[in-house]
Design an enzyme around this catalytic site. Structure first.
Site, PDB file in Angstrom:
ATOM      1  N   ILE A  55      -9.832 -61.546 -16.058  1.00 48.46           N
ATOM      2  CA  ILE A  55     -10.736 -62.539 -15.506  1.00 48.46           C
ATOM      3  C   ILE A  55     -10.082 -63.924 -15.529  1.00 48.46           C
ATOM      4  O   ILE A  55      -9.146 -64.154 -16.291  1.00 48.46           O
ATOM      5  CB  ILE A  55     -12.065 -62.589 -16.301  1.00 48.46           C
TER       6      ILE A  55
ATOM      7  N   CYS B  54     -11.401 -71.607  -8.679  1.00 49.53           N
ATOM      8  CA  CYS B  54     -10.896 -72.809  -9.353  1.00 49.53           C
ATOM      9  C   CYS B  54     -12.113 -73.541  -9.888  1.00 49.53           C
ATOM     10  O   CYS B  54     -12.520 -74.555  -9.337  1.00 49.53           O
ATOM     11  CB  CYS B  54     -10.130 -73.700  -8.379  1.00 49.53           C
TER      12      CYS B  54
ATOM     13  N   ASN C  58       1.447 -68.021  -8.076  1.00 51.78           N
ATOM     14  CA  ASN C  58       0.004 -68.262  -8.114  1.00 51.78           C
ATOM     15  C   ASN C  58      -0.335 -69.342  -7.093  1.00 51.78           C
ATOM     16  O   ASN C  58       0.208 -70.436  -7.124  1.00 51.78           O
ATOM     17  CB  ASN C  58      -0.430 -68.681  -9.516  1.00 51.78           C
TER      18      ASN C  58
ATOM     19  N   SER D 246      -0.743 -67.673 -15.307  1.00 52.61           N
ATOM     20  CA  SER D 246      -0.534 -68.935 -14.602  1.00 52.61           C
ATOM     21  C   SER D 246      -1.142 -70.102 -15.376  1.00 52.61           C
ATOM     22  O   SER D 246      -2.247 -70.011 -15.904  1.00 52.61           O
ATOM     23  CB  SER D 246      -1.191 -68.857 -13.224  1.00 52.61           C
TER      24      SER D 246
ATOM     25  N   GLY E 247      -2.355 -65.613 -21.779  1.00 49.86           N
ATOM     26  CA  GLY E 247      -2.525 -67.024 -21.425  1.00 49.86           C
ATOM     27  C   GLY E 247      -2.542 -67.940 -22.626  1.00 49.86           C
ATOM     28  O   GLY E 247      -1.520 -68.438 -23.073  1.00 49.86           O
ATOM     29  N   THR E 248      -3.741 -68.123 -23.190  1.00 49.31           N
ATOM     30  CA  THR E 248      -3.936 -69.072 -24.285  1.00 49.31           C
ATOM     31  C   THR E 248      -2.994 -68.805 -25.459  1.00 49.31           C
ATOM     32  O   THR E 248      -2.536 -69.752 -26.109  1.00 49.31           O
ATOM     33  CB  THR E 248      -5.410 -69.029 -24.740  1.00 49.31           C
TER      34      THR E 248
END
Length: 310
Positions: A195, A134, A103, A24, A269-270
């Site tokens: 994580i 968050c 998400n 996400s 992700g990244t």
């Protein structure tokens, strides 16, 4: 298609063609990537964190580079759940035929329930990924992931709003992730993803001020992979629920390591931000990598690091 079938995994009763899932916030709502390659190659993907109201996110600068990773404090920028339903999901349906992961983020228990209830009837949505952490958003206090009782209360609120599988995305910025997970499990969680980012910061020596306007940001990328792997391994020993491993996954070998630690699937992700073709490249390399390490099918790798050594 025969070679593909040995990459299949089942996540909360839904079969994925392979365990690769863009994370996400790194894949938008999919159609920007769909212009570059066929996103139906993916196992699924987790769309942008969605809240009840539109959010413009945090002040800029909100990205900082760091060795082997990056810091971000984007702040859940999204168009709000009503526009996600009216605009984003119809556009996605034109380019993506599989179930997608929604998400969901929120700043109150009611907001989590509201967003889940609004998205629940949409057939496209296979799972809810509930973001109890968050860390970059000032929500008037600590984040929900910090305590077992607040995390569990989010799960309860979401559980009351949908019967679809609830994947709880856990924060690494806690003393005991297993304790938080157990509370979520008792409250009705179906799976975990972990994580989320680690809290970090950079300072500009010229201005003597933090680079990120928000002071701190979430650290992601290869730098966090060993931490994520350790937490997945730890949680696998403590729960029978499926786990999605997230944190610095950038290669087919990383996918296999995460799965050996106990993950049923992984999120990337990244790596998507560094290379928009990261996921198809990883998927292409999976079958040979599975063979290289002596597995007949990728699902055999799940939890393999916990088995007695060969």
């Amino acid at each position: 298609m025969g070679s593909m079938s040995n990459l299949a995994v089942t996540l909360c009763g839904i079969e994925l063609d392979n365990p690769v899932i863009p994370a996400s916030g790194t894949f938008g709502f999919g159609y920007e990537f769909a212009e570059l390659w066929d996103i139906n190659q993916l196992g699924t993907f987790s769309f942008k964190g969605t809240t009840a109201e539109p959010r413009f996110g945090n002040p800029t600068p909100r990205i900082a580079e760091t060795p082997s990773g990056m810091l971000n404090a984007v702040g859940l920028q999204n168009p709000g759940v009503d526009r996600v339903i009216s605009e984003e999901l119809p556009k996605l349906a034109a380019v993506y035929t599989k179930p997608v992961m929604a998400n969901v983020s929120g700043f109150s228990y009611e907001e989590f329930a509201h967003v889940c209830a609004a998205l629940d009837p949409i057939e496209q949505i296979g799972w809810f990924e509930v973001n109890v952490s968050c860390p970059n958003v000032h929500a008037g206090g600590e984040n929900f992931a910090s305590h077992p009782h607040t995390a569990a209360a989010v799960v309860e609120a979401a559980r009351a709003a949908t019967s679809k599988p609830l994947i709880i995305k856990l924060s690494p910025n806690v003393t005991n992730v297993v304790e938080i997970a157990h509370a979520c499990e008792q409250a009705g969680a179906d799976a975990f993803s972990l994580i989320n980012t680690l809290v970090g910061m950079r300072i500009d020596p010229r201005t003597r001020r933090p680079i990120i306007a928000n002071t701190t940001g979430g650290l992601s990328g290869s730098a966090v992979f060993p931490v994520a792997l350790r937490m997945v391994y730890q949680l696998y020993q403590a729960t029978a629920l499926p786990i999605i491993g997230i944190g610095g996954v950038a290669s087919a070998r990383d996918v296999l390591e995460m799965m050996m630690a106990g993950a049923t699937a992984v999120q990337v992700g990244t790596a998507n931000l560094i290379d928009p073709w990261a996921c198809p490249k990883i998927i292409d390399a999976l079958a040979p990598t599975v063979r290289e390490y002596g597995f007949e099918r990728i699902s055999d790798a799940i939890g393999a690091a916990h088995a007695p050594a060969h």
